[in-house]
Write a protein that holds these residues in place. Structure first.
Motif, PDB file in Angstrom:
ATOM      1  N   VAL A   8     -18.239   2.543 -10.090  1.00  0.00           N
ATOM      2  CA  VAL A   8     -18.151   1.992  -8.803  1.00  0.00           C
ATOM      3  C   VAL A   8     -17.561   3.312  -7.849  1.00  0.00           C
ATOM      4  CG1 VAL A   8     -16.888   0.356  -7.287  1.00  0.00           C
ATOM      5  CG2 VAL A   8     -17.741  -0.381  -9.580  1.00  0.00           C
ATOM      6  N   GLU A   9     -17.938   3.318  -6.659  1.00  0.00           N
ATOM      7  CA  GLU A   9     -17.569   4.594  -5.807  1.00  0.00           C
ATOM      8  C   GLU A   9     -16.230   4.293  -5.471  1.00  0.00           C
ATOM      9  OE1 GLU A   9     -18.652   6.347  -1.345  1.00  0.00           O
ATOM     10  OE2 GLU A   9     -20.336   5.213  -2.304  1.00  0.00           O
ATOM     11  N   TYR A  10     -15.491   5.387  -5.516  1.00  0.00           N
ATOM     12  CA  TYR A  10     -14.204   5.532  -5.272  1.00  0.00           C
ATOM     13  C   TYR A  10     -13.803   5.610  -3.813  1.00  0.00           C
ATOM     14  CZ  TYR A  10      -8.908   6.485  -5.573  1.00  0.00           C
ATOM     15  OH  TYR A  10      -7.734   6.314  -5.430  1.00  0.00           O
ATOM     16  N   THR A  11     -13.021   4.867  -3.137  1.00  0.00           N
ATOM     17  CA  THR A  11     -12.729   5.057  -1.948  1.00  0.00           C
ATOM     18  C   THR A  11     -11.157   5.044  -1.700  1.00  0.00           C
ATOM     19  OG1 THR A  11     -14.224   3.826  -0.971  1.00  0.00           O
ATOM     20  CG2 THR A  11     -12.425   4.081   0.459  1.00  0.00           C
ATOM     21  N   PRO A  12     -10.581   6.334  -1.360  1.00  0.00           N
ATOM     22  CA  PRO A  12      -9.088   6.427  -1.332  1.00  0.00           C
ATOM     23  C   PRO A  12      -8.471   5.141  -0.604  1.00  0.00           C
ATOM     24  CG  PRO A  12     -10.260   8.218  -0.861  1.00  0.00           C
ATOM     25  CD  PRO A  12     -11.052   7.165  -0.511  1.00  0.00           C
ATOM     26  N   GLY A  13      -7.245   4.783  -1.029  1.00  0.00           N
ATOM     27  CA  GLY A  13      -6.397   3.830  -0.429  1.00  0.00           C
ATOM     28  C   GLY A  13      -5.060   3.652  -1.183  1.00  0.00           C
ATOM     29  N   GLU A  14      -4.209   2.544  -0.810  1.00  0.00           N
ATOM     30  CA  GLU A  14      -3.011   2.256  -1.122  1.00  0.00           C
ATOM     31  C   GLU A  14      -2.835   2.323  -2.587  1.00  0.00           C
ATOM     32  OE1 GLU A  14       0.120  -1.011  -0.617  1.00  0.00           O
ATOM     33  OE2 GLU A  14       0.019  -0.034   1.239  1.00  0.00           O
ATOM     34  N   LEU A  15      -2.041   2.964  -3.054  1.00  0.00           N
ATOM     35  CA  LEU A  15      -1.959   2.999  -4.703  1.00  0.00           C
ATOM     36  C   LEU A  15      -1.130   1.848  -5.263  1.00  0.00           C
ATOM     37  CD1 LEU A  15      -1.157   6.714  -5.421  1.00  0.00           C
ATOM     38  CD2 LEU A  15      -3.435   5.639  -5.377  1.00  0.00           C
ATOM     39  N   ASP A  16      -1.213   1.298  -6.167  1.00  0.00           N
ATOM     40  CA  ASP A  16      -0.744   0.173  -7.042  1.00  0.00           C
ATOM     41  C   ASP A  16       0.617   0.470  -7.161  1.00  0.00           C
ATOM     42  OD1 ASP A  16       0.286  -1.883  -8.518  1.00  0.00           O
ATOM     43  OD2 ASP A  16      -1.301  -1.881  -9.851  1.00  0.00           O
ATOM     44  N   ARG A  17       1.739  -0.109  -6.791  1.00  0.00           N
ATOM     45  CA  ARG A  17       3.062  -0.012  -6.650  1.00  0.00           C
ATOM     46  C   ARG A  17       3.599  -0.351  -8.288  1.00  0.00           C
ATOM     47  NH1 ARG A  17       1.196   2.828  -2.293  1.00  0.00           N
ATOM     48  NH2 ARG A  17       2.910   3.237  -0.749  1.00  0.00           N
ATOM     49  N   ASP A  18       2.961  -1.406  -8.760  1.00  0.00           N
ATOM     50  CA  ASP A  18       3.370  -1.729  -9.955  1.00  0.00           C
ATOM     51  C   ASP A  18       2.864  -0.792 -11.284  1.00  0.00           C
ATOM     52  OD1 ASP A  18       4.796  -4.009  -8.820  1.00  0.00           O
ATOM     53  OD2 ASP A  18       3.059  -5.135  -8.667  1.00  0.00           O
TER      54      ASP A  18
END
Length: 327
Positions: A8-18
């Motif tokens: 799946v094409e990767y789009t940068p975004g908020e990382l998983d805090r957990d």
């Protein structure tokens, strides 16, 4: 270039805090700043090991640790670092140690399907006489500064390995090239430190002892750019959440000062009132090293901590920890 995770094409975004976030080199200048930034951003599962607990040059140990913690994110901030004297005296150590650290961590990250990796290099990867300010496409276009070429070659290899993973496996791994960094947890060793912490220690010692003069290496004319480690850490998180591309990203302030000017500033902050002499028989290193930070600005980030503010904070930290800092 498009990268993909599980096809799946990767789009940068908020990382998983957990998610588990491994910071290699979490006790060092940059690594400790990254840990502080991640904690302030709400990350709940930040992991790391000291060099005594995990020798990153030991491939089996690195693979075992990575297989145990299974991080989703990795920042490779661990490295053997030093100033002109250390680099020129021990080139084999700087090349061999850093190559092994990088290959082991990056290979282990690949073997454990780490989604997002940020490899941290150094601005010394660029040619000694690169056009200023130095753009990312200056890489591999000229001869390196000979006093730290072994360290630079190792860091260049890390960039290329990160790019190779993108090409071969489609993973959204990225790399960033910081300018000269300083701040808490820096190396203030008289023989192994970089220019700014070395100057802080020298001038603070002179101020305390009442020494009439301080002698610095070179002519004082080379120009250098300095970035506080807390700004670097903030840029790292920003890049992880907003940038994806094969090219390394320069991280700096976009402005520089002469070594003589920085020495004068440090003298003022430490309260040293004596004379400053310059030993011109010693090497200056690269005449100027100023990074073009246009790509970083396009990604939406600029430095916030001024040099004067950063210097005052660093000198205060040094004085608070002078009895316990690493030699």
């Amino acid at each position: 270039m498009t990268t993909a995770v599980d096809g799946v094409e990767y789009t940068p975004g908020e990382l998983d805090r957990d998610a588990t976030f491994y910071v290699a080199g979490h006790r060092g200048l940059v690594g400790s700043a990254i840990v502080r930034r991640l904690e302030s951003a709400g990350f709940e599962n930040i992991v790391g090991k000291t060099s005594a607990e995990l020798d990153l040059k030991n491939r089996d140990a690195v693979f075992a640790y990575m297989g145990e913690v299974k991080p989703k994110y990795v920042v490779l901030a661990a490295a053997k670092v030093g100033g002109i004297l250390a680099n020129s005296t021990y080139p084999v150590d700087f090349l061999s140690d850093n190559m092994r650290i990088q290959v082991n961590v990056l290979d282990a990250a690949l073997a454990n399907d780490v989604e997002r990796v940020l490899f941290l290099g150094s601005s010394c990867i660029y040619p000694k006489y690169a056009e200023q300010p130095i753009r990312e496409d200056s890489l591999l276009t000229g001869h390196l500064e000979p006093t730290n070429d072994a360290y630079a070659i190792a860091k260049i290899a890390g960039i290329l390995q990160t790019q190779a993973v993108r090409r071969q496996y489609g993973l959204p791994w990225i790399s960033a090239m910081p300018t000269n960094l300083y701040g808490p947890n820096d190396n203030f060793s008289p023989k192994g430190s970089h220019v700014l912490p070395a100057l802080i220690r020298r001038y603070d010692d002179a101020a305390k002892s009442g020494a009439p003069s301080v002698t610095n290496w070179g002519t004082g004319t080379p120009r250098r750019e300095f970035l506080h480690a807390d700004d670097m850490a903030d840029a790292c998180l920003h890049l992880l959440e907003h940038y994806d591309g094969p090219d390394q990203v320069n991280v700096g302030t976009g402005s520089d000062v002469t070594i003589r000017e920085i020495a004068e500033t440090i003298a003022g902050v430490t309260g040293f009132t004596g004379e400053t002499d310059w030993d011109t028989s010693k090497p200056d290193g690269t005449p100027q090293k100023l990074l073009d930070v246009s790509k970083l600005a396009e990604a939406g980030w600029t430095a916030k901590i001024t040099l004067e503010e950063g210097m005052e904070r660093t000198v205060a930290w040094y004085r608070d920890h002078v009895d316990s800092i690493r030699e």
